[in-house]
Scaffold this active site. Structure first.
Site, PDB file in Angstrom:
ATOM      1  N   SER A 149       0.781  -1.104   0.191  1.00 43.90           N
ATOM      2  CA  SER A 149       0.133  -0.037  -0.059  1.00 43.90           C
ATOM      3  C   SER A 149       0.879   1.300  -0.005  1.00 43.90           C
ATOM      4  O   SER A 149       1.801   1.083   0.714  1.00 43.90           O
ATOM      5  CB  SER A 149      -0.818  -0.035   1.158  1.00 43.90           C
ATOM      6  OG  SER A 149      -1.577   1.249   1.561  1.00 43.90           O
ATOM      7  N   TYR A 181      -2.477  -0.201  10.031  1.00 38.68           N
ATOM      8  CA  TYR A 181      -2.713  -0.757   8.704  1.00 38.68           C
ATOM      9  C   TYR A 181      -1.242  -0.727   8.005  1.00 38.68           C
ATOM     10  O   TYR A 181      -0.865  -1.680   7.276  1.00 38.68           O
ATOM     11  CB  TYR A 181      -3.726   0.192   7.853  1.00 38.68           C
ATOM     12  CG  TYR A 181      -3.786  -0.484   6.462  1.00 38.68           C
ATOM     13  CD1 TYR A 181      -4.347  -1.541   6.037  1.00 38.68           C
ATOM     14  CD2 TYR A 181      -3.539   0.572   5.643  1.00 38.68           C
ATOM     15  CE1 TYR A 181      -4.416  -1.882   4.717  1.00 38.68           C
ATOM     16  CE2 TYR A 181      -3.792   0.120   4.093  1.00 38.68           C
ATOM     17  CZ  TYR A 181      -4.033  -0.973   3.794  1.00 38.68           C
ATOM     18  OH  TYR A 181      -4.136  -1.333   2.524  1.00 38.68           O
TER      19      TYR A 181
END
Length: 342
Positions: A147, A172
């Site tokens: 990501s 995350y």
């Protein structure tokens, strides 16, 4: 007759997983799909994606059971958690998997601040379990989702793969950085070819309802205010789903150059869009003005994302081509149809 390649796609009921599976099935791959069908967002959307792939909702209710598609004779589905150390190896035992495309993850930056344990279970333990199964059953290649969040609040733009990513600002992001480290370790120790793709903001039909495009669309259609964070002073490298899928499949079908076993690549549009410009494009597509409410910056969020995709272009021929208004128009067309607004 050419033998079909068998690929495992984790997160197949997710946004990117669904679109990737559909394209690979059209290209005649044998696809084994896995998803835990969690309720982080409206699970009916996940079921609807699976129905598009020929997997009936009633067939997905039995945990760990193989389900066949009514639409593709070369698709099987399992409702399964990646962290399940008892059942995931059985799947690898039952199917001679040649490539893994790991797109499963607990998503959401803000949710990770309140529910960190879920992210460790799915994104780290689950990913490690996949790598262990690959090691045990001699699967030699993985393409996996990282990501853009690993870049944190870096002021160095555009983001380039050789920048430091040692300062994540959400749980995350920390789990995605951990995935990259684990993939490197398994590549080094066991010769597994691993390609990590740092996704930037992906949008398009069948997109996640917790993301800005969905939330803004719902607000516009219901005459509710849009929450505009950081007073609109944000920009995102919005990338249309078809461009993303082309990039993912390119890395599946072609190996890393120079006999390398490990690689990390940005996959985005390389053209950041200001949040307020993005809202204008949505207003144009709906033919309706949005009601905007300004809010301060949210914890764990970043000011801007901007992908340098030159490495992916050089090594895999990646070439995103969808203009933002075109992509938004296609999303709005799908949104109206899916939610019965036409």
């Amino acid at each position: 007759m050419k033998k079909r390649k068998t690929i495992l796609i984790t997160g197949i009921a997710g946004f990117i997983g669904y679109h990737t599976a559909k394209q690979l099935l059209e290209r005649d791959y044998k696809v084994i799909g896995v998803d835990n069908l969690n309720t982080y967002y409206d699970v009916d959307l996940k079921y609807a994606r699976l129905v598009e792939l020929g997997i009936a909702k009633t067939d997905t209710e039995f945990y760990g059971r193989e389900v066949s598609s009514s639409r593709y004779d070369h698709l099987s589905f399992y409702q399964l958690k990646l962290e399940d150390r008892a059942n995931l190896p059985k799947l690898f035992q039952n199917h001679r998997i040649e490539i893994v495309c790991n797109l499963a993850a607990q998503a959401g930056v803000r949710y990770s601040i309140e529910n960190p344990e879920v992210y460790i279970d799915t994104n780290i333990t689950g990913f490690l379990n996949v790598l262990q199964c690959m090691r045990e059953f001699q699967v030699s290649k993985i393409v996996y989702a990282s990501s853009s969040s690993v870049y944190g609040n870096s002021d160095e733009v555009p983001f380039k793969e050789d920048q430091s990513v040692d300062h994540p600002i959400s749980v995350y992001a920390a789990t995605k950085k951990t995935n990259e480290l684990l993939a490197h370790t398994y590549s080094h120790l066991f010769g597994i070819q691993s390609i990590g793709l740092r996704f930037f903001t992906v949008y398009g039909p069948w997109g996640r309802p917790d993301m800005a495009m969905h939330l803004f669309s719902e607000a516009i259609t219901k005459n509710k205010p849009i929450k505009v964070f950081n007073n609109g002073d944000l920009s995102r490298d919005f990338t249309y789903i078809d461009d993303i899928v082309e990039g993912v499949i390119a890395t599946i079908e072609k190996d890393l150059p120079h006999q390398k076993k490990y690689g990390i690549y940005n996959i985005g549009n390389s053209k950041p869009v200001q949040l307020l410009e993005f809202i204008k494009a949505l207003e144009l597509a709906f033919g309706k003005k949005a009601i905007k409410e300004m809010y301060p910056m949210q914890d764990g969020d970043v000011n801007q994302t901007w992908a340098d995709v030159s490495e992916l272009q050089k090594d895999f021929g990646y070439a995103p081509s969808t203009y933002i208004q075109t992509g938004i128009d296609r999303f709005v067309e799908w949104y109206k149809e899916y939610y019965g607004l036409v």
